[in-house]
Design a protein around this motif. Structure first.
Motif, PDB file in Angstrom:
ATOM      1  N   CYS A  46       0.812  -1.228   0.000  1.00  8.51           N
ATOM      2  CA  CYS A  46       0.000   0.000   0.000  1.00  8.51           C
ATOM      3  C   CYS A  46       0.839   1.269   0.000  1.00  8.51           C
ATOM      4  CB  CYS A  46      -0.945  -0.016   1.194  1.00  8.51           C
ATOM      5  SG  CYS A  46      -2.181   1.276   1.128  1.00  8.51           S
TER       6      CYS A  46
ATOM      7  N   CYS B  15      -1.127   7.536  -1.017  1.00  4.12           N
ATOM      8  CA  CYS B  15      -0.530   6.344  -1.601  1.00  4.12           C
ATOM      9  C   CYS B  15      -1.229   6.095  -2.944  1.00  4.12           C
ATOM     10  CB  CYS B  15      -0.679   5.147  -0.669  1.00  4.12           C
ATOM     11  SG  CYS B  15      -2.366   4.528  -0.531  1.00  4.12           S
ATOM     12  N   ALA B  16      -0.765   5.106  -3.679  1.00  7.84           N
ATOM     13  CA  ALA B  16      -1.296   4.881  -5.034  1.00  7.84           C
ATOM     14  C   ALA B  16      -2.794   4.582  -5.026  1.00  7.84           C
ATOM     15  CB  ALA B  16      -0.532   3.742  -5.709  1.00  7.84           C
ATOM     16  N   MET B  17      -3.291   3.959  -3.944  1.00  9.49           N
ATOM     17  CA  MET B  17      -4.710   3.611  -3.867  1.00  9.49           C
ATOM     18  C   MET B  17      -5.542   4.698  -3.194  1.00  9.49           C
ATOM     19  SD  MET B  17      -2.390   1.304  -2.743  1.00  9.49           S
ATOM     20  CE  MET B  17      -1.744  -0.314  -3.159  1.00  9.49           C
TER      21      MET B  17
ATOM     22  N   VAL C 227      -5.416   5.345  -0.028  1.00  8.63           N
ATOM     23  CA  VAL C 227      -5.776   4.898   1.328  1.00  8.63           C
ATOM     24  C   VAL C 227      -5.047   5.745   2.371  1.00  8.63           C
ATOM     25  CG1 VAL C 227      -5.743   2.954   2.942  1.00  8.63           C
ATOM     26  CG2 VAL C 227      -6.222   2.559   0.509  1.00  8.63           C
TER      27      VAL C 227
HETATM   28 CU    CU Z   1      -2.223   2.308  -0.651  1.00 11.52          CU
END
Ligand code: CU
Length: 175
Positions: free
Chosen positions: A51, A88-90, A92
């Protein structure tokens, strides 16, 4: 619960730095830094969870890889006042950088600005009283001298009140 919060440390007039721990999120999540000064972020990623592998910034648009169990430096160029988000990339893990003017950095409580406001209100009130006294003396010529004198006394009183309020912190919010 108050949100963790940190102020970037100004090391030189053109250099400020802040450390961020990456583990189940960003700590601190909110960073206050100076606008118009480049900002160095040091990410300490204390995990290898997929993550937190990347960090993405909203302004400028940056995408960086964070080394697991290590430190990664991200340099942000000098930018105007405003907010920079990093995730983060998602999306989250979420963080926020508030870029503020120098004045609010020096007076986190906004004291300087509030004192200035009080002086302004005092001066405006004094000017209003003077104007009223002038109009009154013009309307009632026989009372002219008396009302003008009263007007000046009120101006003095209002001004001294405003000044003493600023210098001695007569208002509780000035502390
Ligand atoms: Cu993430």
């Amino acid at each position: 619960m108050t949100e963790p919060f940190a102020q970037a440390r100004l090391v030189a007039p053109d250099f400020q730095i802040v450390h961020i721990t990456v583990r189940d999120g960003y700590r601190p999540r909110t960073i206050v830094a100076r606008a118009g000064v480049p900002l160095r972020l040091v990410f300490h990623r204390d995990e290898d969870a997929a993550c937190s592998e990347r960090v993405i910034f909203s302004s400028p648009r940056l995408d960086r890889h964070l080394a697991p169990h290590g430190a990664t430096i991200v340099e942000l160029p000098a930018q105007g006042p405003g907010e920079v988000r990093f995730t983060c990339a998602m999306g989250v893990y979420r963080g926020l950088i508030r870029l503020t003017e120098e004045r609010t950095m020096r007076h986190p409580g906004g004291r300087g600005r509030r004192s200035q406001l009080r002086v302004g209100v005092g001066v405006a009130a004094a000017a209003l009283v003077l104007l009223a006294a002038g109009l009154f003396s013009a309307a009632v010529p026989t009372l002219g001298a008396v009302s003008l004198l009263a007007g000046f006394v009120m101006v003095l009183l209002a001004t001294s009140l405003a000044i003493s309020a600023c210098f001695f912190g007569a208002f509780p919010e000035s502390h």
